[in-house]
Design an enzyme around this catalytic site. Structure first.
Site, PDB file in Angstrom:
ATOM      1  N   ARG A 140     -24.639  60.854  19.922  1.00  0.00           N
ATOM      2  CA  ARG A 140     -25.443  60.466  20.582  1.00  0.00           C
ATOM      3  C   ARG A 140     -25.830  62.630  21.420  1.00  0.00           C
ATOM      4  O   ARG A 140     -26.932  62.585  21.768  1.00  0.00           O
ATOM      5  CB  ARG A 140     -25.148  59.627  22.176  1.00  0.00           C
ATOM      6  CG  ARG A 140     -25.192  58.293  21.849  1.00  0.00           C
ATOM      7  CD  ARG A 140     -24.522  57.860  22.713  1.00  0.00           C
ATOM      8  NE  ARG A 140     -25.722  58.042  24.013  1.00  0.00           N
ATOM      9  CZ  ARG A 140     -26.068  56.058  24.161  1.00  0.00           C
ATOM     10  NH1 ARG A 140     -26.054  55.827  23.744  1.00  0.00           N
ATOM     11  NH2 ARG A 140     -26.663  56.078  24.948  1.00  0.00           N
ATOM     12  N   TYR A 143     -30.092  64.628  21.232  1.00  0.00           N
ATOM     13  CA  TYR A 143     -30.133  63.932  22.626  1.00  0.00           C
ATOM     14  C   TYR A 143     -29.501  64.120  23.941  1.00  0.00           C
ATOM     15  O   TYR A 143     -29.906  65.205  24.364  1.00  0.00           O
ATOM     16  CB  TYR A 143     -30.765  62.303  22.335  1.00  0.00           C
ATOM     17  CG  TYR A 143     -31.490  62.069  23.869  1.00  0.00           C
ATOM     18  CD1 TYR A 143     -32.559  61.587  23.188  1.00  0.00           C
ATOM     19  CD2 TYR A 143     -30.894  61.348  25.139  1.00  0.00           C
ATOM     20  CE1 TYR A 143     -33.462  61.658  24.790  1.00  0.00           C
ATOM     21  CE2 TYR A 143     -31.301  60.607  25.823  1.00  0.00           C
ATOM     22  CZ  TYR A 143     -32.733  60.750  25.118  1.00  0.00           C
ATOM     23  OH  TYR A 143     -33.435  60.247  26.471  1.00  0.00           O
ATOM     24  N   GLY A 146     -29.487  68.198  23.696  1.00  0.00           N
ATOM     25  CA  GLY A 146     -30.725  68.484  23.489  1.00  0.00           C
ATOM     26  C   GLY A 146     -31.154  69.036  25.454  1.00  0.00           C
ATOM     27  O   GLY A 146     -32.048  69.288  25.531  1.00  0.00           O
ATOM     28  N   ARG A 184     -34.272  49.536  22.016  1.00  0.00           N
ATOM     29  CA  ARG A 184     -33.250  49.528  23.234  1.00  0.00           C
ATOM     30  C   ARG A 184     -33.374  48.086  23.751  1.00  0.00           C
ATOM     31  O   ARG A 184     -33.654  47.429  23.343  1.00  0.00           O
ATOM     32  CB  ARG A 184     -33.923  49.917  24.175  1.00  0.00           C
ATOM     33  CG  ARG A 184     -34.397  52.012  23.875  1.00  0.00           C
ATOM     34  CD  ARG A 184     -35.249  52.637  24.986  1.00  0.00           C
ATOM     35  NE  ARG A 184     -36.075  52.670  24.348  1.00  0.00           N
ATOM     36  CZ  ARG A 184     -36.822  53.711  24.959  1.00  0.00           C
ATOM     37  NH1 ARG A 184     -37.003  54.273  25.448  1.00  0.00           N
ATOM     38  NH2 ARG A 184     -38.290  53.797  24.507  1.00  0.00           N
ATOM     39  N   ARG A 274     -23.359  53.261  34.495  1.00  0.00           N
ATOM     40  CA  ARG A 274     -24.152  53.301  34.508  1.00  0.00           C
ATOM     41  C   ARG A 274     -25.288  53.551  36.070  1.00  0.00           C
ATOM     42  O   ARG A 274     -25.716  52.493  35.600  1.00  0.00           O
ATOM     43  CB  ARG A 274     -25.590  54.051  33.694  1.00  0.00           C
ATOM     44  CG  ARG A 274     -26.464  55.067  34.118  1.00  0.00           C
ATOM     45  CD  ARG A 274     -27.327  55.135  32.824  1.00  0.00           C
ATOM     46  NE  ARG A 274     -26.619  56.101  31.828  1.00  0.00           N
ATOM     47  CZ  ARG A 274     -27.232  55.988  30.388  1.00  0.00           C
ATOM     48  NH1 ARG A 274     -28.349  54.899  29.914  1.00  0.00           N
ATOM     49  NH2 ARG A 274     -26.949  57.097  29.601  1.00  0.00           N
TER      50      ARG A 274
HETATM   51  P1  NAD Z   1     -41.308  57.174  23.835  1.00  0.00           P
HETATM   52  O1  NAD Z   1     -40.104  57.097  21.984  1.00  0.00           O
HETATM   53  O2  NAD Z   1     -42.040  55.821  23.696  1.00  0.00           O
HETATM   54  O3  NAD Z   1     -42.072  58.519  23.716  1.00  0.00           O
HETATM   55  C1  NAD Z   1     -41.790  59.596  23.406  1.00  0.00           C
HETATM   56  C2  NAD Z   1     -43.083  60.032  22.917  1.00  0.00           C
HETATM   57  O4  NAD Z   1     -43.066  61.913  22.251  1.00  0.00           O
HETATM   58  C3  NAD Z   1     -43.628  59.439  21.454  1.00  0.00           C
HETATM   59  O5  NAD Z   1     -44.970  59.441  22.114  1.00  0.00           O
HETATM   60  C4  NAD Z   1     -44.027  60.189  20.089  1.00  0.00           C
HETATM   61  O6  NAD Z   1     -44.586  59.314  19.077  1.00  0.00           O
HETATM   62  C5  NAD Z   1     -43.739  61.627  20.956  1.00  0.00           C
HETATM   63  N1  NAD Z   1     -43.317  62.503  21.034  1.00  0.00           N
HETATM   64  C6  NAD Z   1     -41.484  62.840  19.950  1.00  0.00           C
HETATM   65  N2  NAD Z   1     -41.431  63.637  19.155  1.00  0.00           N
HETATM   66  C7  NAD Z   1     -42.491  64.564  19.353  1.00  0.00           C
HETATM   67  C8  NAD Z   1     -43.000  65.933  18.787  1.00  0.00           C
HETATM   68  N3  NAD Z   1     -41.876  66.636  18.522  1.00  0.00           N
HETATM   69  N4  NAD Z   1     -44.275  66.157  19.621  1.00  0.00           N
HETATM   70  C9  NAD Z   1     -44.629  65.130  19.948  1.00  0.00           C
HETATM   71  N5  NAD Z   1     -44.982  64.181  20.231  1.00  0.00           N
HETATM   72  C10 NAD Z   1     -43.418  63.951  20.016  1.00  0.00           C
HETATM   73  O7  NAD Z   1     -40.130  57.071  24.287  1.00  0.00           O
HETATM   74  P2  NAD Z   1     -40.088  56.725  26.634  1.00  0.00           P
HETATM   75  O8  NAD Z   1     -39.409  55.819  26.985  1.00  0.00           O
HETATM   76  O9  NAD Z   1     -41.455  56.658  26.827  1.00  0.00           O
HETATM   77  O10 NAD Z   1     -39.473  58.353  27.558  1.00  0.00           O
HETATM   78  C11 NAD Z   1     -40.468  59.365  26.986  1.00  0.00           C
HETATM   79  C12 NAD Z   1     -39.470  60.620  27.424  1.00  0.00           C
HETATM   80  O11 NAD Z   1     -38.227  60.166  29.046  1.00  0.00           O
HETATM   81  C13 NAD Z   1     -38.726  61.273  26.788  1.00  0.00           C
HETATM   82  O12 NAD Z   1     -38.300  62.542  26.864  1.00  0.00           O
HETATM   83  C14 NAD Z   1     -37.353  60.620  27.011  1.00  0.00           C
HETATM   84  O13 NAD Z   1     -36.033  61.371  27.465  1.00  0.00           O
HETATM   85  C15 NAD Z   1     -37.587  59.855  28.615  1.00  0.00           C
HETATM   86  N6  NAD Z   1     -35.983  58.934  29.099  1.00  0.00           N
HETATM   87  C16 NAD Z   1     -37.037  57.515  29.030  1.00  0.00           C
HETATM   88  C17 NAD Z   1     -36.283  56.985  29.366  1.00  0.00           C
HETATM   89  C18 NAD Z   1     -36.412  55.347  29.065  1.00  0.00           C
HETATM   90  O14 NAD Z   1     -35.502  54.459  29.721  1.00  0.00           O
HETATM   91  N7  NAD Z   1     -37.407  55.218  28.917  1.00  0.00           N
HETATM   92  C19 NAD Z   1     -34.983  57.143  30.207  1.00  0.00           C
HETATM   93  C20 NAD Z   1     -34.584  58.599  30.593  1.00  0.00           C
HETATM   94  C21 NAD Z   1     -35.685  59.282  29.895  1.00  0.00           C
HETATM   95  N1  UDP Z   2     -27.485  46.876  23.680  1.00  0.00           N
HETATM   96  C1  UDP Z   2     -26.998  46.161  23.009  1.00  0.00           C
HETATM   97  N2  UDP Z   2     -27.516  45.403  21.941  1.00  0.00           N
HETATM   98  C2  UDP Z   2     -29.048  45.804  21.818  1.00  0.00           C
HETATM   99  C3  UDP Z   2     -29.143  46.954  21.836  1.00  0.00           C
HETATM  100  C4  UDP Z   2     -28.686  48.013  23.084  1.00  0.00           C
HETATM  101  O1  UDP Z   2     -26.240  45.440  24.041  1.00  0.00           O
HETATM  102  O2  UDP Z   2     -29.377  44.552  21.176  1.00  0.00           O
HETATM  103  C5  UDP Z   2     -26.173  47.896  24.631  1.00  0.00           C
HETATM  104  C6  UDP Z   2     -26.395  49.391  24.481  1.00  0.00           C
HETATM  105  O3  UDP Z   2     -24.877  49.153  23.511  1.00  0.00           O
HETATM  106  C7  UDP Z   2     -26.010  49.602  25.477  1.00  0.00           C
HETATM  107  C8  UDP Z   2     -26.929  49.353  26.027  1.00  0.00           C
HETATM  108  O4  UDP Z   2     -27.465  48.148  25.725  1.00  0.00           O
HETATM  109  O5  UDP Z   2     -25.130  49.765  26.324  1.00  0.00           O
HETATM  110  C9  UDP Z   2     -28.192  50.337  26.810  1.00  0.00           C
HETATM  111  O6  UDP Z   2     -28.415  49.862  25.497  1.00  0.00           O
HETATM  112  P1  UDP Z   2     -30.185  51.341  25.677  1.00  0.00           P
HETATM  113  O7  UDP Z   2     -30.025  51.672  24.151  1.00  0.00           O
HETATM  114  O8  UDP Z   2     -31.509  50.629  25.881  1.00  0.00           O
HETATM  115  O9  UDP Z   2     -29.712  52.489  26.375  1.00  0.00           O
HETATM  116  P2  UDP Z   2     -28.780  53.395  26.525  1.00  0.00           P
HETATM  117  O10 UDP Z   2     -27.500  53.259  25.333  1.00  0.00           O
HETATM  118  O11 UDP Z   2     -29.757  54.654  25.756  1.00  0.00           O
HETATM  119  O12 UDP Z   2     -28.694  52.869  27.883  1.00  0.00           O
END
Ligand code: NAD
Ligand code: UDP
Length: 311
Positions: A140, A143, A146, A184, A274
């Site tokens: 992980r 990510y 990063g 997810r 979390r």
């Molecule tokens: P997502 O994967 O749907 O969106 C990410 C977007 O970034 C996509 O459209 C992808 O094509 C684009 N992308 C990826 N790499 C790129 C690059 N090198 N150049 C240009 N575009 C690029 O994910 P999301 O859920 O919409 O997440 C958006 C942001 O929010 C991310 O930075 C993610 O880390 C952050 N975030 C999301 C969650 C969540 O639960 N969804 C939680 C924590 C943080």
């Molecule tokens: N998870 C699960 N079954 C699935 C996908 C995810 O039990 O089909 C679990 C995963 O192991 C984690 C939680 O659900 O404990 C949330 O996972 P997700 O990938 O949505 O987000 P993150 O782990 O990044 O919070």
């Protein structure tokens, strides 16, 4: 204002673009379409204040804007682990490029950071002053680390070059336009339930997450961006915590599915618990989530039902 949204064709980015257009702004949506899709922004393409730029933020770009929302980065474990070197380049080189742009044109920049900076947290719920418990060499870390470096870059450009920055740490967010195949838990369980397939709980399902509806999150992001004289980091999420096993049962109940729950191995470094502590967001932004889990899940289930019906 002229506003750049990187990752604008993704799940959260597309909701943000829509909301900013609705507020009368000019929106530049930049995306390389790795996990995002044109479908997510289809209704916006004809809007006269919307512009789509196909670009990868690991390469520099110069644009004249007043605000930058930096969301570009794959967010689901299967996508960010597909090409881990690219993932960390996106957070590190991409954030450097966006900060360079913000510095040059004096734009304000907001970084979409994540609860993953807390790793497998030993402090619960997670407060912004907790430094986290991250494995720097695990699967992980491309990510998590990063995103941690991205926060460091934001703070250093702020201290060294007076760039006007905002950092939000986003906790698990869900809603319409999550990708069907992104792995997810919310999209997996809903799609499995709607298809009558087994719901795949990883581990024993005792791990917890706290799910925030996307509209609530977008509201918090915009408030943070427009709030004067703050930098963050600031947690944005819904403190209502649930175990993954309870969550699976809830999806089965809400969809009326006949699916069963099956248990699969827990992925490495999967955080055990979390939940965001959001007092800071409440005090500084007057923000808290409004959408209850059931209401948000019903909208998300409706979205996936329609999507699967289209085939
Ligand atoms: P997502 O994967 O749907 O969106 C990410 C977007 O970034 C996509 O459209 C992808 O094509 C684009 N992308 C990826 N790499 C790129 C690059 N090198 N150049 C240009 N575009 C690029 O994910 P999301 O859920 O919409 O997440 C958006 C942001 O929010 C991310 O930075 C993610 O880390 C952050 N975030 C999301 C969650 C969540 O639960 N969804 C939680 C924590 C943080
Ligand atoms: N998870 C699960 N079954 C699935 C996908 C995810 O039990 O089909 C679990 C995963 O192991 C984690 C939680 O659900 O404990 C949330 O996972 P997700 O990938 O949505 O987000 P993150 O782990 O990044 O919070």
């Amino acid at each position: 204002m002229r506003i750049l949204v990187t990752g604008g064709a993704g799940f959260i980015g597309s909701h943000l673009c829509e909301r900013l257009l609705g507020e009368g702004h000019e929106v530049l949506c930049l995306d390389n379409f790795f996990t995002g899709s044109k479908g997510n922004i289809e209704p916006l393409l004809d809007h006269h204040r919307f512009e789509l730029i196909r670009h990868d933020i690991t390469q520099p770009i110069l644009l004249e804007v007043e605000r930058v929302y930096n969301l570009a980065c794959p967010a689901s474990p299967i996508h960010y682990q597909y090409n881990p070197v690219k993932t960390i380049k996106t957070s590190v080189l991409g954030t450097i490029h966006m900060l360079g742009l913000a510095k040059r044109v004096r734009a304000r920049i907001l970084q979409a950071s994540t609860s993953e900076v807390y790793g497998d947290p030993q402090v619960h719920p997670q407060t912004e002053n907790y430094w986290g418990h991250v494995n720097p060499i695990g699967i992980r870390s491309c990510y998590d680390e990063g995103k941690r470096v991205a926060e460091t870059l934001m703070m250093d450009y702020h201290r060294q070059n007076q760039v006007d920055i905002r950092i939000v740490r986003i906790f698990n967010t869900y809603g319409p336009r999550m990708a069907v195949n992104d792995g997810r838990v919310v999209s997996n369980f809903i799609v499995q339930a709607l298809r009558g397939e087994d719901l795949t709980v990883y581990g024993d399902g005792s791990q917890t997450r706290s799910f925030c509806y996307v509209d609530d999150l977008v509201e918090g992001m915009i408030r943070m961006m427009e709030r004067e004289a703050v930098t963050g980091p600031l947690n944005l999420g819904n403190p209502a915590e649930t175990s993954i096993l309870e969550f699976a049962q809830r999806i089965i109940d809400l969809t009326g599915s006949t699916s069963r729950i099956v248990f699969k191995p827990l992925p490495a470094d999967d955080p055990q618990q979390r939940r965001p502590e959001i007092s800071m967001a409440r005090e500084m932004l007057g923000w808290q989530p409004d959408v209850p889990l059931e209401a948000g899940l019903r909208k998300t289930i409706d979205y996936f039902t329609a999507l699967l019906a289209r085939g």
